[in-house]
Design a protein around this motif. Structure first.
Motif, PDB file in Angstrom:
ATOM      1  N   ILE A  11       0.839  -1.203   0.000  1.00 42.76           N
ATOM      2  CA  ILE A  11       0.000   0.000   0.000  1.00 42.76           C
ATOM      3  C   ILE A  11       0.874   1.254   0.000  1.00 42.76           C
ATOM      4  CG2 ILE A  11      -1.621   1.356   1.391  1.00 42.76           C
ATOM      5  CD1 ILE A  11      -2.848  -1.372   2.250  1.00 42.76           C
ATOM      6  N   ILE A  12       1.877   1.275   0.848  1.00 42.95           N
ATOM      7  CA  ILE A  12       2.775   2.432   0.932  1.00 42.95           C
ATOM      8  C   ILE A  12       3.515   2.618  -0.390  1.00 42.95           C
ATOM      9  CG2 ILE A  12       4.841   3.353   2.055  1.00 42.95           C
ATOM     10  CD1 ILE A  12       2.265   3.539   3.726  1.00 42.95           C
ATOM     11  N   ASN A  13       4.041   1.539  -0.956  1.00 43.07           N
ATOM     12  CA  ASN A  13       4.773   1.609  -2.213  1.00 43.07           C
ATOM     13  C   ASN A  13       3.854   2.072  -3.337  1.00 43.07           C
ATOM     14  OD1 ASN A  13       7.011   1.334  -3.928  1.00 43.07           O
ATOM     15  ND2 ASN A  13       6.355  -0.705  -4.535  1.00 43.07           N
ATOM     16  N   GLY A  14       2.636   1.536  -3.371  1.00 46.85           N
ATOM     17  CA  GLY A  14       1.670   1.943  -4.392  1.00 46.85           C
ATOM     18  C   GLY A  14       1.338   3.416  -4.280  1.00 46.85           C
ATOM     19  N   GLY A  15       1.195   3.892  -3.069  1.00 53.17           N
ATOM     20  CA  GLY A  15       0.915   5.310  -2.843  1.00 53.17           C
ATOM     21  C   GLY A  15       2.067   6.188  -3.313  1.00 53.17           C
ATOM     22  N   ALA A  16       3.277   5.743  -3.054  1.00 54.38           N
ATOM     23  CA  ALA A  16       4.455   6.500  -3.484  1.00 54.38           C
ATOM     24  C   ALA A  16       4.548   6.527  -5.005  1.00 54.38           C
ATOM     25  CB  ALA A  16       5.720   5.897  -2.880  1.00 54.38           C
ATOM     26  N   LYS A  17       4.235   5.402  -5.642  1.00 55.32           N
ATOM     27  CA  LYS A  17       4.261   5.352  -7.110  1.00 55.32           C
ATOM     28  C   LYS A  17       3.212   6.289  -7.692  1.00 55.32           C
ATOM     29  CE  LYS A  17       5.985   0.670  -7.862  1.00 55.32           C
ATOM     30  NZ  LYS A  17       5.645  -0.659  -8.380  1.00 55.32           N
ATOM     31  N   HIS A  18       2.015   6.263  -7.109  1.00 51.77           N
ATOM     32  CA  HIS A  18       0.947   7.144  -7.595  1.00 51.77           C
ATOM     33  C   HIS A  18       1.324   8.604  -7.387  1.00 51.77           C
ATOM     34  CE1 HIS A  18      -2.796   9.461  -7.461  1.00 51.77           C
ATOM     35  NE2 HIS A  18      -3.128   8.682  -8.460  1.00 51.77           N
ATOM     36  N   ASP A  19       1.878   8.929  -6.243  1.00 55.24           N
ATOM     37  CA  ASP A  19       2.293  10.298  -5.960  1.00 55.24           C
ATOM     38  C   ASP A  19       3.330  10.768  -6.973  1.00 55.24           C
ATOM     39  OD1 ASP A  19       2.253  12.654  -4.133  1.00 55.24           O
ATOM     40  OD2 ASP A  19       4.372  12.115  -3.902  1.00 55.24           O
ATOM     41  N   ARG A  20       4.295   9.929  -7.283  1.00 55.27           N
ATOM     42  CA  ARG A  20       5.328  10.262  -8.264  1.00 55.27           C
ATOM     43  C   ARG A  20       4.696  10.487  -9.645  1.00 55.27           C
ATOM     44  NH1 ARG A  20       8.595   7.003  -6.362  1.00 55.27           N
ATOM     45  NH2 ARG A  20       7.926   5.137  -7.445  1.00 55.27           N
TER      46      ARG A  20
END
Length: 62
Positions: A11-20
């Motif tokens: 979830i955290i990694n997915g959020g970071a990817k989306h933010d980027r």
């Protein structure tokens, strides 16, 4: 790693990817808007276009 921690990491990694991705999209749009000759469409016109599309789709569905 436990299932719970693994899910949390995803979830955290997915959020970071989306933010980027989102920040890249905003930067790209701002760059386009700053170009000489960029054309801007008034909000009202965009709203009218979408209203026509919604109406057409509504008629298709019925």
């Amino acid at each position: 790693m436990s299932k719970k921690k693994s899910l949390y990491a995803k979830i955290i990694n997915g959020g970071a990817k989306h933010d980027r991705w989102f920040r890249e999209q905003v930067a790209s749009a701002a760059k386009e808007a700053d170009k000489p000759g960029a054309e801007f469409v008034p909000h009202e016109e965009i709203g009218a276009r979408w209203a026509k599309k919604r109406e057409a789709l509504s008629k298709e569905a019925n």
